[in-house]
Motif scaffolding. Structure first.
Motif, PDB file in Angstrom:
ATOM      1  N   ALA A 120       0.808  -1.213   0.000  1.00  0.00           N
ATOM      2  CA  ALA A 120       0.000   0.000   0.000  1.00  0.00           C
ATOM      3  C   ALA A 120       0.849   1.273   0.000  1.00  0.00           C
ATOM      4  N   ILE A 121       2.160   1.130   0.099  1.00  0.00           N
ATOM      5  CA  ILE A 121       3.044   2.302   0.133  1.00  0.00           C
ATOM      6  C   ILE A 121       3.406   2.691  -1.291  1.00  0.00           C
ATOM      7  N   ILE A 152      10.377   6.971  -6.111  1.00  0.00           N
ATOM      8  CA  ILE A 152      11.699   6.519  -5.677  1.00  0.00           C
ATOM      9  C   ILE A 152      12.296   5.659  -6.792  1.00  0.00           C
ATOM     10  N   PRO A 153      13.428   6.088  -7.357  1.00  0.00           N
ATOM     11  CA  PRO A 153      14.000   5.296  -8.452  1.00  0.00           C
ATOM     12  C   PRO A 153      14.540   3.957  -7.954  1.00  0.00           C
ATOM     13  N   GLU A 154      14.483   2.963  -8.831  1.00  0.00           N
ATOM     14  CA  GLU A 154      15.063   1.654  -8.515  1.00  0.00           C
ATOM     15  C   GLU A 154      16.582   1.788  -8.462  1.00  0.00           C
TER      16      GLU A 154
END
Length: 83
Positions: free
Chosen positions: A18-19, A24-26
């Motif tokens: 659920a976040i 946020i890049p891998e």
């Protein structure tokens, strides 16, 4: 910034799926090729005298103000050290 115990509990109970992590890049192979290991520096308790207004300002930032003072001093040293 301070967080209430109730809000912290709410956040801890959010299931991982659920976040939203879309911003946020891998971490790809290139990241790991240039990543640096930074080992923590051991700390030593010491007593220093600070101007009251300086200490009050850091304390106004909340819990962990001592670490904030340490970070500010480290940043000063890093920006004022010769290469």
């Amino acid at each position: 910034m301070s967080i209430s115990p109730n809000r912290l509990k709410e956040l801890q109970n959010i299931p991982d799926p659920a976040i939203d992590t879309s911003d946020i890049p891998e971490l790809d192979q290139q990241f790991w090729e240039t990543a640096k290991m930074i080992k923590p520096v051991s700390q030593e308790a010491t007593l220093i005298q600070l101007d009251k207004d300086i200490l009050d300002w850091f304390k106004s930032k909340g819990k962990g103000y001592e670490s904030l003072i340490n970070s500010a001093l480290r940043s000063y040293i890093e920006h004022n050290s010769s290469p």
